[in-house]
Design a protein around this motif. Structure first.
Motif, mmCIF file in Angstrom:
data_model
loop_
_atom_site.group_PDB
_atom_site.id
_atom_site.type_symbol
_atom_site.label_atom_id
_atom_site.label_comp_id
_atom_site.label_asym_id
_atom_site.label_seq_id
_atom_site.Cartn_x
_atom_site.Cartn_y
_atom_site.Cartn_z
ATOM 1 N N VAL A 6 0.885 -1.156 0.000
ATOM 2 C CA VAL A 6 0.000 0.000 0.000
ATOM 3 C C VAL A 6 0.928 1.213 0.000
ATOM 4 N N ILE A 7 0.972 1.907 -1.123
ATOM 5 C CA ILE A 7 1.918 3.004 -1.314
ATOM 6 C C ILE A 7 1.125 4.280 -1.562
ATOM 7 N N TYR A 8 1.425 5.335 -0.814
ATOM 8 C CA TYR A 8 0.617 6.552 -0.896
ATOM 9 C C TYR A 8 1.477 7.806 -0.795
ATOM 10 N N TRP A 9 0.891 8.915 -1.198
ATOM 11 C CA TRP A 9 1.424 10.248 -0.937
ATOM 12 C C TRP A 9 0.321 11.012 -0.240
ATOM 13 N N SER A 10 0.667 11.748 0.801
ATOM 14 C CA SER A 10 -0.335 12.495 1.556
ATOM 15 C C SER A 10 0.283 13.780 2.081
ATOM 16 N N ALA A 11 -0.400 14.877 1.907
ATOM 17 C CA ALA A 11 0.088 16.161 2.422
ATOM 18 C C ALA A 11 -0.478 16.435 3.811
ATOM 19 N N GLY A 12 -1.779 16.259 3.972
ATOM 20 C CA GLY A 12 -2.433 16.595 5.231
ATOM 21 C C GLY A 12 -2.826 15.410 6.080
ATOM 22 N N GLY A 13 -2.546 14.210 5.616
ATOM 23 C CA GLY A 13 -2.855 13.017 6.392
ATOM 24 C C GLY A 13 -4.118 12.284 5.988
ATOM 25 N N LEU A 54 -2.393 1.886 -4.630
ATOM 26 C CA LEU A 54 -1.714 3.165 -4.796
ATOM 27 C C LEU A 54 -2.657 4.293 -4.412
ATOM 28 N N GLY A 55 -2.171 5.197 -3.566
ATOM 29 C CA GLY A 55 -3.010 6.290 -3.098
ATOM 30 C C GLY A 55 -2.401 7.651 -3.309
ATOM 31 N N CYS A 56 -3.209 8.563 -3.827
ATOM 32 C CA CYS A 56 -2.785 9.947 -4.034
ATOM 33 C C CYS A 56 -4.025 10.835 -4.025
ATOM 34 N N PRO A 57 -3.965 11.962 -3.309
ATOM 35 C CA PRO A 57 -5.102 12.871 -3.333
ATOM 36 C C PRO A 57 -5.161 13.653 -4.630
ATOM 37 N N SER A 58 -6.291 14.263 -4.848
ATOM 38 C CA SER A 58 -6.465 15.184 -5.966
ATOM 39 C C SER A 58 -5.725 16.472 -5.632
ATOM 40 N N GLU A 66 2.431 16.281 -8.176
ATOM 41 C CA GLU A 66 3.417 16.328 -9.249
ATOM 42 C C GLU A 66 4.874 16.225 -8.828
ATOM 43 N N CYS A 67 5.216 16.492 -7.579
ATOM 44 C CA CYS A 67 6.627 16.510 -7.165
ATOM 45 C C CYS A 67 7.155 15.148 -6.726
ATOM 46 N N GLU A 68 6.321 14.362 -6.033
ATOM 47 C CA GLU A 68 6.765 13.050 -5.560
ATOM 48 C C GLU A 68 5.983 11.897 -6.188
ATOM 49 N N PHE A 69 4.639 11.998 -6.138
ATOM 50 C CA PHE A 69 3.856 10.845 -6.583
ATOM 51 C C PHE A 69 3.952 10.622 -8.084
ATOM 52 N N GLU A 70 3.789 11.669 -8.869
ATOM 53 C CA GLU A 70 3.834 11.518 -10.327
ATOM 54 C C GLU A 70 5.169 10.926 -10.793
ATOM 55 N N PRO A 71 6.328 11.434 -10.320
ATOM 56 C CA PRO A 71 7.591 10.804 -10.739
ATOM 57 C C PRO A 71 7.689 9.337 -10.302
ATOM 58 N N PHE A 72 7.188 9.030 -9.099
ATOM 59 C CA PHE A 72 7.191 7.639 -8.633
ATOM 60 C C PHE A 72 6.346 6.776 -9.564
ATOM 61 N N LEU A 73 5.127 7.217 -9.845
ATOM 62 C CA LEU A 73 4.237 6.436 -10.707
ATOM 63 C C LEU A 73 4.859 6.256 -12.085
ATOM 64 N N SER A 74 5.419 7.314 -12.635
ATOM 65 C CA SER A 74 6.059 7.226 -13.957
ATOM 66 C C SER A 74 7.200 6.216 -13.956
ATOM 67 N N SER A 75 7.892 6.104 -12.820
ATOM 68 C CA SER A 75 9.034 5.183 -12.745
ATOM 69 C C SER A 75 8.632 3.722 -12.665
ATOM 70 N N ILE A 76 7.402 3.436 -12.218
ATOM 71 C CA ILE A 76 6.984 2.033 -12.070
ATOM 72 C C ILE A 76 5.953 1.586 -13.096
ATOM 73 N N GLU A 77 5.258 2.520 -13.728
ATOM 74 C CA GLU A 77 4.099 2.108 -14.532
ATOM 75 C C GLU A 77 4.461 1.251 -15.733
#
Length: 142
Positions: A6-13, A54-58, A66-77
């Motif tokens: 379970v892999i996520y990016w979260s700014a506010g929790g 995979l979890g990412c907020p709008s 765009e700074c962490e999640f998008e590059p991560f997703l691009s690297s694995i997709e």
């Protein structure tokens, strides 16, 4: 059964809370679940896992972060064709366009998508946490 990452990016929790609840749901089905933020996942390999949630907020105009999640997703997709993937995230505005776009992208990559991505408005309340746990339990059986 193998483990699920379970892999996520979260700014506010909010998305982090969803990730933890999804992992509890997975574990309730006696399936191992490892929970990571994108930065914690680092150099680990998605190939070490049977399935990925995979979890990412709008963000902004209903896009993935765009700074962490998008590059991560691009690297694995490129390696996700034929893999079982669940998507989730929180949102504060809009109608879920970011999730629909993300689902289309993952289908285009050949992923075996689980259900419709789970979205929760802002902070998941008790009912939202329950939805996440149930989503995780169903994904464990997928």
């Amino acid at each position: 059964m193998g483990k699920i990452a379970v892999i996520y990016w979260s700014a506010g929790g909010n998305t982090e809370a969803m990730a933890k609840a999804i992992a509890r749901g997975i574990s309730s089905e006696n399936v191992g679940a490892d929970v990571f933020s994108v930065s914690e996942f680092g150099s680990k390999s998605v190939n070490d896992y049977e399935k990925l949630a995979l979890g990412c907020p709008s963000m902004g105009a209903e896009v993935l972060e765009e700074c962490e999640f998008e590059p991560f997703l691009s690297s694995i997709e490129h390696g996700l064709a034929g893999e079982k993937v669940a998507l989730f995230g929180s949102y504060g505005w809009g109608d879920g366009e970011w999730m629909r776009n993300w689902e289309g992208r993952m289908r285009g990559d050949g992923c075996l998508l689980f259900e419709t991505g789970l979205i929760i408005n802002l902070t998941p309340d008790d009912e939202g946490i329950k939805q996440c746990e149930e989503f995780g339990a169903r994904f464990a059986k997928f």
